[in-house]
Design an enzyme around this catalytic site. Sequence first.
Site, PDB file in Angstrom:
ATOM      1  N   ASN A 176       1.217  -1.041   0.325  1.00 56.53           N
ATOM      2  CA  ASN A 176      -0.368  -0.632  -0.258  1.00 56.53           C
ATOM      3  C   ASN A 176       0.869   1.274   0.173  1.00 56.53           C
ATOM      4  OD1 ASN A 176      -2.320   1.499   0.168  1.00 56.53           O
ATOM      5  ND2 ASN A 176      -3.389  -0.507   1.161  1.00 56.53           N
ATOM      6  N   ARG A 177       0.040   2.508  -0.007  1.00 51.78           N
ATOM      7  CA  ARG A 177       0.714   3.497   0.038  1.00 51.78           C
ATOM      8  C   ARG A 177       1.769   4.151   1.530  1.00 51.78           C
ATOM      9  NH1 ARG A 177      -3.634   3.233  -2.734  1.00 51.78           N
ATOM     10  NH2 ARG A 177      -3.364   3.850  -4.975  1.00 51.78           N
TER      11      ARG A 177
ATOM     12  N   GLU B 164      -6.648  -7.990   0.094  1.00 47.80           N
ATOM     13  CA  GLU B 164      -4.929  -8.057   0.653  1.00 47.80           C
ATOM     14  C   GLU B 164      -5.150  -7.470   1.914  1.00 47.80           C
ATOM     15  OE1 GLU B 164      -2.951  -4.176  -2.278  1.00 47.80           O
ATOM     16  OE2 GLU B 164      -5.070  -4.809  -3.314  1.00 47.80           O
TER      17      GLU B 164
ATOM     18  N   GLN C 176      -7.711  -4.168   1.942  1.00 48.68           N
ATOM     19  CA  GLN C 176      -7.710  -3.395   1.230  1.00 48.68           C
ATOM     20  C   GLN C 176      -8.369  -4.683   0.422  1.00 48.68           C
ATOM     21  OE1 GLN C 176      -6.134  -0.453   1.525  1.00 48.68           O
ATOM     22  NE2 GLN C 176      -6.095   0.152  -0.339  1.00 48.68           N
TER      23      GLN C 176
ATOM     24  N   HIS D 237      -1.266 -10.047  -3.934  1.00 50.70           N
ATOM     25  CA  HIS D 237      -1.726  -9.058  -4.336  1.00 50.70           C
ATOM     26  C   HIS D 237      -2.504  -9.455  -5.799  1.00 50.70           C
ATOM     27  CE1 HIS D 237      -2.862  -5.070  -6.358  1.00 50.70           C
ATOM     28  NE2 HIS D 237      -2.190  -4.564  -5.993  1.00 50.70           N
ATOM     29  N   SER D 238      -3.188 -10.795  -5.632  1.00 48.66           N
ATOM     30  CA  SER D 238      -3.850 -11.593  -6.950  1.00 48.66           C
ATOM     31  C   SER D 238      -4.949 -10.973  -6.605  1.00 48.66           C
ATOM     32  CB  SER D 238      -3.989 -12.737  -6.557  1.00 48.66           C
ATOM     33  OG  SER D 238      -3.323 -13.578  -6.277  1.00 48.66           O
ATOM     34  N   TYR D 239      -6.059 -10.986  -8.433  1.00 50.15           N
ATOM     35  CA  TYR D 239      -6.596 -10.695  -8.951  1.00 50.15           C
ATOM     36  C   TYR D 239      -7.987 -11.572  -9.003  1.00 50.15           C
ATOM     37  CZ  TYR D 239      -4.898  -5.368  -9.714  1.00 50.15           C
ATOM     38  OH  TYR D 239      -3.938  -4.342  -9.835  1.00 50.15           O
TER      39      TYR D 239
ATOM     40  N   ASP E 170     -11.061   1.406  -3.133  1.00 51.11           N
ATOM     41  CA  ASP E 170      -9.723   0.836  -3.037  1.00 51.11           C
ATOM     42  C   ASP E 170      -9.116   1.928  -2.017  1.00 51.11           C
ATOM     43  OD1 ASP E 170      -6.869   0.405  -3.434  1.00 51.11           O
ATOM     44  OD2 ASP E 170      -6.747   1.963  -4.762  1.00 51.11           O
TER      45      ASP E 170
ATOM     46  N   HIS F 258       3.686   0.100  -2.749  1.00 51.36           N
ATOM     47  CA  HIS F 258       3.703  -1.189  -3.001  1.00 51.36           C
ATOM     48  C   HIS F 258       5.721  -1.490  -2.986  1.00 51.36           C
ATOM     49  CE1 HIS F 258      -0.068  -2.455  -3.093  1.00 51.36           C
ATOM     50  NE2 HIS F 258      -0.702  -2.031  -4.048  1.00 51.36           N
TER      51      HIS F 258
END
Length: 343
Positions: A82-83, A308, A281, A178-180, A248, A108
């Site tokens: 994340n940020r 996440e 997330q 981080h899988s979609y 998000d 990330h």
Amino acid sequence: MTLPFRQTPFGRLADGSPVSLFTLTNADGMVARVTDFGGIITELHARDRNGMLADVVLGFDHLAPYQRKHPYFGALIGRYANRIADGRFSLDGVGYQLEVNNGPNHLHGGRAGLHNVKWNADIDGAVLTLRRRCAAGEQGYPGTLDVTASYQLTNDNELIMRLNATTDQATPINLTQHSYFNLAGTGDILGHELTLNADAFTPVNEVLIPTGQVRPVTGTAFDFRTPRTVGERIGDADPQLRYAGGYDHNFVLNGSGPAARLHDRASGRVLELWTAEPGVQFYSGNFLDGSLSGKGRQYTIHSGLCLEPQHFPDSPNQPAFPNTILRPGEQYATESRYRFFTD
């Protein structure tokens, strides 16, 4: 029972280093494929209610697209998921400047984060273990960090991810996967029903940095405590949804039971996420724009979603958030389980 593994070539990096793809298969025929480049889950095949397998994660067919800029498809993320605001933080009286790679922020782990490096791989019985030493100063982080990530596909149709790390100097750490996911294997995820075991979330500002608040979800588009389709309120006139172009956001987990449950009614596939992390997330694939394709699909907006497991974004600058500083002599250890079944 020892689960079958298969190791096959997956290409070479620019320096000539070989990259491998590891195929994990369980007794039910469920299949996971993981590469030692970025610890990326390239494929995950799960059965529907009629017993048919489909690949339920977004990704590419070959190594090359993973080496170019992409939205972290399937990757292990770190040192800090994340940020971090402005890529800056102070630790023990010393200021650090990280790479800025997402507008004004660090995202990330930076461009050469754990998602974009080769790991050392070992197979031990039913477990694929990946190891990586991150040198002090990489992407601006203090300390030499030794990271171990393992994947295990069980006969109960659980993909178990364990993450461990040690450091020789105090450093922030926040690792995730981080899988979609798209449980239908095609189309978009707006009709997927999502349940999040969270009474609150952490709102963000215009550049998606947490404001420091912990806001109740009651009465908002962020209330997924009971099943709700992803698309039901994604278009609400809420500044939080406008900032992100959808969801998000970090959700503050209640700490008992599954963190999340995702259900595709058409196929009957269900995914439950169990994790020891304090947050998750939820990202609804807002920045997918059709410019990428792989595995016979074009990845348009909302083609997949991410769940996440994590500590909170920007925690090094948010003293009220759960601690993310790892110190010498301490062990970073966390486990998350992705459990698949059908209704």
